[in-house]
Write a protein that holds these residues in place. Structure first.
Motif, mmCIF file in Angstrom:
data_model
loop_
_atom_site.group_PDB
_atom_site.id
_atom_site.type_symbol
_atom_site.label_atom_id
_atom_site.label_comp_id
_atom_site.label_asym_id
_atom_site.label_seq_id
_atom_site.Cartn_x
_atom_site.Cartn_y
_atom_site.Cartn_z
ATOM 1 N N MET A 135 0.813 -1.221 0.000
ATOM 2 C CA MET A 135 0.000 0.000 0.000
ATOM 3 C C MET A 135 0.845 1.269 0.000
ATOM 4 S SD MET A 135 -3.315 -0.220 -0.307
ATOM 5 C CE MET A 135 -4.248 1.001 0.638
ATOM 6 N N PHE A 136 2.001 1.257 0.652
ATOM 7 C CA PHE A 136 2.854 2.440 0.591
ATOM 8 C C PHE A 136 3.309 2.731 -0.850
ATOM 9 C CE2 PHE A 136 3.199 2.290 5.237
ATOM 10 C CZ PHE A 136 3.261 3.634 5.547
ATOM 11 N N PRO A 137 3.779 1.724 -1.607
ATOM 12 C CA PRO A 137 4.086 2.002 -3.016
ATOM 13 C C PRO A 137 2.863 2.450 -3.811
ATOM 14 C CG PRO A 137 5.159 -0.022 -2.327
ATOM 15 C CD PRO A 137 4.239 0.375 -1.210
ATOM 16 N N LEU A 138 1.683 1.939 -3.455
ATOM 17 C CA LEU A 138 0.472 2.361 -4.164
ATOM 18 C C LEU A 138 0.214 3.848 -3.933
ATOM 19 C CD1 LEU A 138 -1.860 1.059 -5.880
ATOM 20 C CD2 LEU A 138 -3.199 1.087 -3.770
ATOM 21 N N LEU A 139 0.450 4.333 -2.705
ATOM 22 C CA LEU A 139 0.302 5.764 -2.444
ATOM 23 C C LEU A 139 1.320 6.564 -3.255
ATOM 24 C CD1 LEU A 139 -1.044 8.046 -0.826
ATOM 25 C CD2 LEU A 139 0.647 7.649 0.984
ATOM 26 N N GLY A 140 2.552 6.043 -3.364
ATOM 27 C CA GLY A 140 3.535 6.712 -4.199
ATOM 28 C C GLY A 140 3.111 6.764 -5.649
ATOM 29 N N GLU A 141 2.522 5.668 -6.140
ATOM 30 C CA GLU A 141 2.040 5.643 -7.521
ATOM 31 C C GLU A 141 0.904 6.638 -7.720
ATOM 32 O OE1 GLU A 141 0.146 2.575 -10.855
ATOM 33 O OE2 GLU A 141 0.804 1.785 -8.910
ATOM 34 N N LEU A 142 0.038 6.764 -6.701
ATOM 35 C CA LEU A 142 -1.052 7.743 -6.805
ATOM 36 C C LEU A 142 -0.497 9.144 -7.041
ATOM 37 C CD1 LEU A 142 -4.216 8.124 -4.633
ATOM 38 C CD2 LEU A 142 -2.626 10.041 -4.753
ATOM 39 N N TRP A 143 0.502 9.532 -6.243
ATOM 40 C CA TRP A 143 1.030 10.887 -6.385
ATOM 41 C C TRP A 143 1.821 11.048 -7.680
ATOM 42 C CZ3 TRP A 143 -1.487 14.375 -4.251
ATOM 43 C CH2 TRP A 143 -1.993 14.269 -2.948
ATOM 44 N N GLU A 144 2.501 10.003 -8.130
ATOM 45 C CA GLU A 144 3.195 10.084 -9.424
ATOM 46 C C GLU A 144 2.201 10.334 -10.552
ATOM 47 O OE1 GLU A 144 6.967 7.065 -8.544
ATOM 48 O OE2 GLU A 144 5.287 6.429 -9.806
ATOM 49 N N ARG A 145 1.115 9.583 -10.525
ATOM 50 C CA ARG A 145 0.112 9.728 -11.592
ATOM 51 C C ARG A 145 -0.624 11.074 -11.482
ATOM 52 N NH1 ARG A 145 -0.807 5.539 -14.744
ATOM 53 N NH2 ARG A 145 0.219 3.565 -14.231
ATOM 54 N N TYR A 146 -0.936 11.469 -10.260
ATOM 55 C CA TYR A 146 -1.613 12.756 -10.061
ATOM 56 C C TYR A 146 -0.729 13.900 -10.577
ATOM 57 C CZ TYR A 146 -4.148 16.473 -7.549
ATOM 58 O OH TYR A 146 -4.852 17.609 -7.223
ATOM 59 N N SER A 147 0.553 13.882 -10.215
ATOM 60 C CA SER A 147 1.479 14.930 -10.648
ATOM 61 C C SER A 147 1.633 14.934 -12.162
ATOM 62 C CB SER A 147 2.848 14.736 -9.984
ATOM 63 O OG SER A 147 2.742 14.791 -8.579
ATOM 64 N N ALA A 148 1.694 13.734 -12.751
ATOM 65 C CA ALA A 148 1.846 13.640 -14.208
ATOM 66 C C ALA A 148 0.630 14.226 -14.930
ATOM 67 C CB ALA A 148 2.065 12.192 -14.619
ATOM 68 N N HIS A 149 -0.562 13.983 -14.417
ATOM 69 C CA HIS A 149 -1.762 14.557 -15.034
ATOM 70 C C HIS A 149 -1.745 16.076 -14.950
ATOM 71 C CE1 HIS A 149 -4.326 11.239 -16.320
ATOM 72 N NE2 HIS A 149 -3.970 10.567 -15.238
ATOM 73 N N LEU A 150 -1.369 16.608 -13.786
ATOM 74 C CA LEU A 150 -1.317 18.063 -13.651
ATOM 75 C C LEU A 150 -0.295 18.674 -14.606
ATOM 76 C CD1 LEU A 150 -1.567 18.755 -9.803
ATOM 77 C CD2 LEU A 150 -3.390 18.691 -11.505
ATOM 78 N N ALA A 151 0.786 17.926 -14.870
ATOM 79 C CA ALA A 151 1.829 18.419 -15.783
ATOM 80 C C ALA A 151 1.460 18.228 -17.246
ATOM 81 C CB ALA A 151 3.145 17.716 -15.478
ATOM 82 N N GLY A 152 0.315 17.594 -17.518
ATOM 83 C CA GLY A 152 -0.113 17.374 -18.891
ATOM 84 C C GLY A 152 0.570 16.214 -19.577
ATOM 85 N N SER A 153 1.214 15.333 -18.805
ATOM 86 C CA SER A 153 1.905 14.174 -19.370
ATOM 87 C C SER A 153 1.493 12.907 -18.625
ATOM 88 C CB SER A 153 3.426 14.361 -19.289
ATOM 89 O OG SER A 153 3.844 15.539 -19.922
ATOM 90 N N PRO A 154 0.249 12.449 -18.822
ATOM 91 C CA PRO A 154 -0.232 11.274 -18.074
ATOM 92 C C PRO A 154 0.655 10.056 -18.290
ATOM 93 C CG PRO A 154 -2.027 12.353 -19.256
ATOM 94 C CD PRO A 154 -0.767 12.981 -19.745
#
Length: 434
Positions: A135-154
């Motif tokens: 679950m800790f890596p899953l939380l890291g993946e959530l923030w990676e994906r969230y940040s990538a969407h905000l940056a316009g590069s999903p």
């Protein structure tokens, strides 16, 4: 492709109260993990990210069907994890972790809990399909994906988990021979008989709860959050003594709990139930990025007097845990319990520990987007009948130690004393600041 399969005995114990394995109740426990941040959360992006997480992890997009002990996982490609938005801050978060979730509707969901100055982004999964290491890596993946969407590069969708992985106890059958399990069960039976004759039951924290619990939330925690300098001091102190951080915190925890046990100054037998990850025992080994519950255990008995030296206790814990892992105790007990034990051999695993202890380890800091300010990360999993527990983890350069308990059995006042005693032990052992 495996799209449906029966739950293994280990998994059943997390969904069916009549299928309990070992000494700690596991059924209906959920794992909550997340980050508290300052700034505006884009809910549409977060919903999209939750869907991407489910698309990349088969168990997150699965449901459990059937009745009683006849349960099976079924993967559903169209599963959209729900996202609940609530107001209320800390009090509302306590309500969430005390909410009885409906796992038949799905095993994964999210919350955004908005307070006056900060918000909590929480992801929730049934403990039967996950552990802290996944679950800790899953939380890291959530923030990676969230940040990538905000940056316009999903980020592209993951294709590494397209089918249901087998339960950990079933996978261990590939690496743990039946003859090993037979010999281990024989040892358990002999240990049970010897314990009945010679060893007292583990000392327990006295119950001073009201049987109902705090109306704000029965299950709760108190935490010690160390700054980077004090976190480093804990690591250096452990190295200087020649044992692990896990052992150092265990020694301090034993003394903190011992101060509340109603006994004279003579040594009291205390039992730590250490969580142990068995991923490395699998063939092929799996990493934390594979969402699955892979938690075994190492029971560590230690005799603790009222004036014991916590560093000496830590050395005893080090020997006990290392011996248990070298003997493959976590893997063998999972295989033995899932295969079934006779009443004599089952006596030893049924002993309730004085304290549960879960060491998640050191993790990289999460990539929180620039639009948000991180306040803290958090995790929680507790259920009825579970003994008090301590969970600790280091994210980036900050160590957090959580003291977790059921207020129906243990009062806030007593557990505050335990938490403060633990803090004092760490100050003495590591020289950390007040």
């Amino acid at each position: 492709m495996t799209r449906t399969r029966p739950l293994t005995p280990f998994e059943l114990a997390h969904f069916d109260r009549n299928s309990q394995l070992g000494n700690v109740p596991k059924a209906e426990v959920w794992l909550y993990i997340g980050s508290e941040v300052r700034g505006e959360i884009d809910l549409d992006v977060l919903r999209l990210v939750l869907a991407e997480l489910a698309a990349g992890h088969a168990l997150l997009r699965s449901v459990v069907l059937g009745e009683g002990s006849d349960l099976r996982f079924e993967m559903r490609e169209d599963y959209q994890p729900p996202l609940e938005v609530r107001d209320g801050g800390e009090d509302e978060y306590r309500k969430v972790v005390n909410t009885e979730q409906d796992w038949r509707g799905g095993l994964f969901k999210g919350y955004v809990i908005r307070g006056e100055d900060s918000s909590r982004v929480v992801i929730v999964a049934h403990h039967g399909i996950c552990d802290g290491r996944s679950m800790f890596p899953l939380l890291g993946e959530l923030w990676e994906r969230y940040s990538a969407h905000l940056a316009g590069s999903p980020l592209p969708l993951s294709d590494s988990d397209l089918e249901l992985p087998d339960g950990v106890d079933a996978q261990l059958a590939n690496t743990v021979a039946e003859a090993e399990v037979d010999a281990f069960v024989g040892q358990l039976a002999a240990m049970t008989q010897a314990t009945d004759m010679a060893m007292p039951a583990p000392a327990q924290l006295p119950l001073d709860g009201d049987g109902v619990g705090d109306p704000r939330g029965r299950f709760t925690l108190q935490s010690i959050e160390l700054n980077p300098e004090d976190s480093a001091a804990v690591v250096e102190a452990a190295r200087a003594h020649g044992f692990s951080v896990n052992s150092l915190i265990s020694g301090a925890a034993l003394m903190a709990v011992r101060g509340e046990i109603e006994a004279d100054a003579a040594p009291a037998m205390m039992l730590i139930g250490h969580c142990a990850d068995v991923r490395s025992e699998l063939s092929p080994p799996i990493g934390g990025e594979t969402l699955l519950n892979c938690v075994g255990g190492v029971p560590t008995p230690v005799f603790v007097s009222a004036d014991a030296d916590p560093s000496e206790l830590a050395k005893m814990v080090e020997v006990g845990v290392r011996g248990g892992i070298d003997a493959r105790f976590p893997a063998l007990i999972l295989r033995a319990l899932s295969r079934g034990l006779d009443p004599v051999a089952a006596g030893m695993p049924a002993i309730l520990p004085t304290l549960g202890l879960s060491n998640v380890g050191r993790l990289q800091a999460y990539p929180i987007p620039a639009e948000l300010e991180l306040v803290r990360n958090f995790v929680y999993a507790m259920g009825p009948g579970m003994p008090p527990a301590m969970t600790f983890y280091t994210i980036g350069d900050r160590l957090t130690i959580q003291v977790e308990y059921d207020t129906a059995e243990h009062s806030h006042a007593k557990m505050a004393r335990v938490t403060e005693a633990l803090r004092e032990q760490l100050r003495a052992l590591c020289g950390i600041a007040a």
